[in-house]
Write a protein that holds these residues in place. Structure first.
Motif, PDB file in Angstrom:
ATOM      1  N   ASN A  14      34.531  31.446  41.262  1.00 34.59           N
ATOM      2  CA  ASN A  14      34.620  31.433  42.727  1.00 34.59           C
ATOM      3  C   ASN A  14      35.391  32.659  43.235  1.00 34.59           C
ATOM      4  N   PRO A  15      34.826  33.860  43.091  1.00 32.24           N
ATOM      5  CA  PRO A  15      35.535  35.038  43.601  1.00 32.24           C
ATOM      6  C   PRO A  15      35.618  34.968  45.127  1.00 32.24           C
ATOM      7  N   ARG A  16      36.774  35.375  45.651  1.00 28.37           N
ATOM      8  CA  ARG A  16      36.988  35.287  47.093  1.00 28.37           C
ATOM      9  C   ARG A  16      38.236  36.060  47.466  1.00 28.37           C
ATOM     10  N   VAL A  17      38.438  36.206  48.753  1.00 37.84           N
ATOM     11  CA  VAL A  17      39.676  36.766  49.272  1.00 37.84           C
ATOM     12  C   VAL A  17      40.182  35.791  50.320  1.00 37.84           C
ATOM     13  N   GLU A  18      41.423  35.362  50.173  1.00 32.82           N
ATOM     14  CA  GLU A  18      42.056  34.478  51.152  1.00 32.82           C
ATOM     15  C   GLU A  18      43.094  35.294  51.913  1.00 32.82           C
ATOM     16  N   ILE A  26      50.495  40.027  57.231  1.00 37.67           N
ATOM     17  CA  ILE A  26      49.271  39.518  56.614  1.00 37.67           C
ATOM     18  C   ILE A  26      49.462  39.443  55.102  1.00 37.67           C
ATOM     19  N   HIS A  27      49.051  38.314  54.536  1.00 38.85           N
ATOM     20  CA  HIS A  27      49.107  38.139  53.087  1.00 38.85           C
ATOM     21  C   HIS A  27      47.675  38.001  52.563  1.00 38.85           C
ATOM     22  N   TYR A  28      47.329  38.870  51.626  1.00 35.56           N
ATOM     23  CA  TYR A  28      46.005  38.878  51.011  1.00 35.56           C
ATOM     24  C   TYR A  28      46.112  38.326  49.591  1.00 35.56           C
ATOM     25  N   THR A  29      45.267  37.361  49.263  1.00 30.79           N
ATOM     26  CA  THR A  29      45.178  36.862  47.899  1.00 30.79           C
ATOM     27  C   THR A  29      43.757  37.109  47.407  1.00 30.79           C
ATOM     28  N   PHE A  30      43.648  37.945  46.382  1.00 32.62           N
ATOM     29  CA  PHE A  30      42.356  38.324  45.834  1.00 32.62           C
ATOM     30  C   PHE A  30      42.081  37.508  44.583  1.00 32.62           C
ATOM     31  N   TYR A  31      40.918  36.877  44.537  1.00 32.95           N
ATOM     32  CA  TYR A  31      40.460  36.149  43.363  1.00 32.95           C
ATOM     33  C   TYR A  31      39.235  36.894  42.840  1.00 32.95           C
TER      34      TYR A  31
END
Length: 135
Positions: free
Chosen positions: A120-124, A65-70
């Motif tokens: 646009n905070p988010r987690v992909e 799993i790859h998490y990208t935090f914005y």
């Protein structure tokens, strides 16, 4: 095969998608049931996103799993941002039946990266299935 889930919005405070580990620890310190409710509430948010975006996906193979935090700001340190989210999200994957378990057999690793996106905070999250013959 790869699958993607995006959790958008400011669910915690005015700038944060999810609480950080320090917020969770503080809640548990107030009372164990307060911490349990916090985890349950955010696991529900993650589970709802999983159900909507992955439909009724069931993954049999192990995954990475790859998490990208914005994040909206640089106020929280990256490990604080990621720790609570990773635990809650992986538990939500199990709850939804996407993964049978998040143990060593089914979860072969994860990676993280962090960016600032004030608007646009988010987690992909990208879930990559690993063919059993490549292990």
């Amino acid at each position: 095969m790869e699958h993607k889930v995006i959790i958008k919005g400011k669910y915690y405070g005015k700038d944060n998608v999810f609480p950080g580990l320090n917020d969770y620890i503080h809640s548990c310190g107030r009372h164990p049931q307060v911490g349990a409710k916090m985890k349950r509430d955010y696991q529900t948010i993650a589970a709802n996103a999983i159900r909507v975006q992955l439909k009724r996906l069931i993954i049999i193979n192990p995954v990475r799993i790859h998490y990208t935090f914005y994040e909206a700001t640089e106020k929280r340190d990256p490990s604080n941002v990621a720790s609570f989210f990773v635990k809650v999200f992986e538990d939500a994957l199990q709850q939804c039946g996407v993964l049978k378990n998040d143990n060593w057999k089914y979860l072969k690793g994860y990676s993280q990266e962090f960016h600032i996106d004030r608007n646009n905070p988010r987690v992909e999250v990208i879930i990559k299935e690993i063919a059993p013959d490549t292990l």
